[in-house]
Write a protein that holds these residues in place. Structure first.
Motif, mmCIF file in Angstrom:
data_model
loop_
_atom_site.group_PDB
_atom_site.id
_atom_site.type_symbol
_atom_site.label_atom_id
_atom_site.label_comp_id
_atom_site.label_asym_id
_atom_site.label_seq_id
_atom_site.Cartn_x
_atom_site.Cartn_y
_atom_site.Cartn_z
ATOM 1 N N LYS A 104 -35.725 6.135 -35.885
ATOM 2 C CA LYS A 104 -36.056 6.744 -37.179
ATOM 3 C C LYS A 104 -35.298 6.071 -38.324
ATOM 4 N N GLN A 105 -34.017 5.851 -38.120
ATOM 5 C CA GLN A 105 -33.169 5.345 -39.203
ATOM 6 C C GLN A 105 -33.365 3.857 -39.455
ATOM 7 N N LEU A 106 -33.509 3.085 -38.386
ATOM 8 C CA LEU A 106 -33.561 1.624 -38.514
ATOM 9 C C LEU A 106 -34.981 1.073 -38.438
ATOM 10 N N ASN A 107 -35.942 1.951 -38.185
ATOM 11 C CA ASN A 107 -37.343 1.531 -38.083
ATOM 12 C C ASN A 107 -37.522 0.454 -37.019
ATOM 13 N N VAL A 108 -37.008 0.745 -35.825
ATOM 14 C CA VAL A 108 -37.121 -0.173 -34.688
ATOM 15 C C VAL A 108 -37.823 0.546 -33.548
ATOM 16 N N THR A 109 -38.252 -0.236 -32.570
ATOM 17 C CA THR A 109 -38.851 0.333 -31.362
ATOM 18 C C THR A 109 -37.961 -0.007 -30.176
ATOM 19 N N LEU A 110 -37.522 1.005 -29.459
ATOM 20 C CA LEU A 110 -36.589 0.825 -28.357
ATOM 21 C C LEU A 110 -37.202 1.345 -27.053
ATOM 22 N N PRO A 111 -36.735 0.855 -25.910
ATOM 23 C CA PRO A 111 -37.313 1.261 -24.613
ATOM 24 C C PRO A 111 -36.820 2.632 -24.163
#
Length: 362
Positions: free
Chosen positions: A281-288
């Motif tokens: 949410k904060q960094l606008n990344v996609t994590l596994p």
């Protein structure tokens, strides 16, 4: 046997890991260094019945030896027990040339280390971990006791003379203790580089895989990560805070539930998944995250605890040592192997905490 040199600005000391270290006098003498006037072994009532006599027998030819056995469990990492250990040391005549041995898990290491850090303004001590979880706290010199308002809030930086990790002491660990310790190894695999994480996930698909050479290799890799970070940042003014990944929520859960109601490792595992959700949410990344959740489920880590208040958890998170001016600062993940410490708004945290609390109460 494997050996790793821990290097900090204040001290260099050996980490020695292998089987039956206490049958090898040359290793013990090298770890102790200058002969102490006396030795105080601090341990708990569980470990004392298993390994205390083995350690005493190995050391009693070196110096006069005293033993202080405390009740096992997180509740013993208290001011009252700290005071009791100090009183015992004074009554037995320990002096500035004495040595303290921390024989046990993370509670013993933290408590005995803090006793050593403050007795006579600081005497030498040696870490002898007897759990997988303690591999993390045994290296780096952070020693502390708990306060009812926060975990590890009263403490010091006091490096040991050596860390002796006899893996024969790990053979009696119950599955829940192995799982708790493994959480910290997973944490270490996430914070510096991807290869360690991939190796760990492949090598330890379930907790049953964590034994023998795989266990020793996992411990060594994890402690090497810890040593690398501590060598660059001994007093946690920079990247050493990365080692707290998952701990902001983890410590809050331990505090809200009551120390000892959830294991440290289980709390950190829940905290790591939550930190990854905040990161997205904060960094606008996609994590596994789903991949991690499945792996954690296969290992046996628990889900978010039931019956908790999101507001209570947030208030406890605000007692974290990284909080500045009342704002929560968390280790967030940009990708596997790359972290950043970010200030996170209360609103975002409360929203995600409510989701966690609502999901488990459905």
């Amino acid at each position: 046997m494997n050996e790793l040199l821990i290097q900090t600005n204040s001290k260099e000391y050996p980490l020695i890991i292998g089987e039956n270290l206490f049958l090898q006098k040359d290793i013990l003498l090298r770890a102790i260094g200058e002969k102490p006037t006396s030795i105080l072994v601090i341990t708990d009532d569980h470990i004392s019945s298993l390994y205390l006599q083995r350690v005493v027998h190995a050391l009693d030819e070196i110096s006069p030896i005293f033993t202080k056995v405390i009740r096992s469990g997180e509740a013993s990492k208290s001011f009252d027990m700290y005071y009791e250990c100090q009183t015992f040391a004074l009554a037995k005549g320990l002096d500035r040339k004495s040595l303290i041995i921390a024989l046990g898990g993370g509670v013993i290491g933290d408590l005995a280390g803090f006793v050593a850090a403050t007795f006579m303004r600081g005497i030498r001590f040696i870490q002898i971990p007897t759990t997988i979880l303690a591999h993390d706290s045994a290296v780096g010199g952070k020693v502390a006791i708990n306060h009812p308002l926060g975990k590890n809030t009263i403490g010091a930086f006091h490096q040991p003379e050596a860390v002796l990790y006899d893996t024969t002491f790990l053979k009696t660990l119950p599955p829940e203790e192995k799982r708790s310790g493994f959480a910290e190894i997973i944490k270490e695999s996430l914070i510096l580089e991807k290869n360690f994480y991939q190796w760990l996930k492949t090598s330890v698909p379930t907790l049953d895989s964590l034994h023998g050479s795989i266990l020793q290799e996992a411990l060594l890799k994890g402690m090497r990560v810890k040593a690398t970070i501590v060598s660059q940042d001994e007093r946690e003014t920079g990247i050493r805070a990365y080692l707290n990944f998952g701990h902001t929520l983890g410590h809050a859960l331990e505090s809200v539930l009551g120390y000892g109601k959830i294991s440290h490792g289980d709390a950190v595992a829940i905290g790591m998944i939550f930190a990854m959700k905040v990161s997205e949410k904060q960094l606008n990344v996609t994590l596994p995250i789903r991949e991690m959740q499945k792996w954690f489920n296969d290992i046996g880590f628990p889900l978010f605890p039931k019956g908790l208040s999101a507001h209570d958890i947030l208030e406890s998170m605000k007692k974290d040592k990284k909080v500045v001016r009342g704002k929560v600062r968390m280790n967030l993940m940009k990708e596997i192997g790359a972290l950043a410490i970010e200030e996170v708004d209360d609103e975002l945290l409360l929203t995600l905490l409510k989701q966690e609390c609502e999901e488990v109460n459905v």
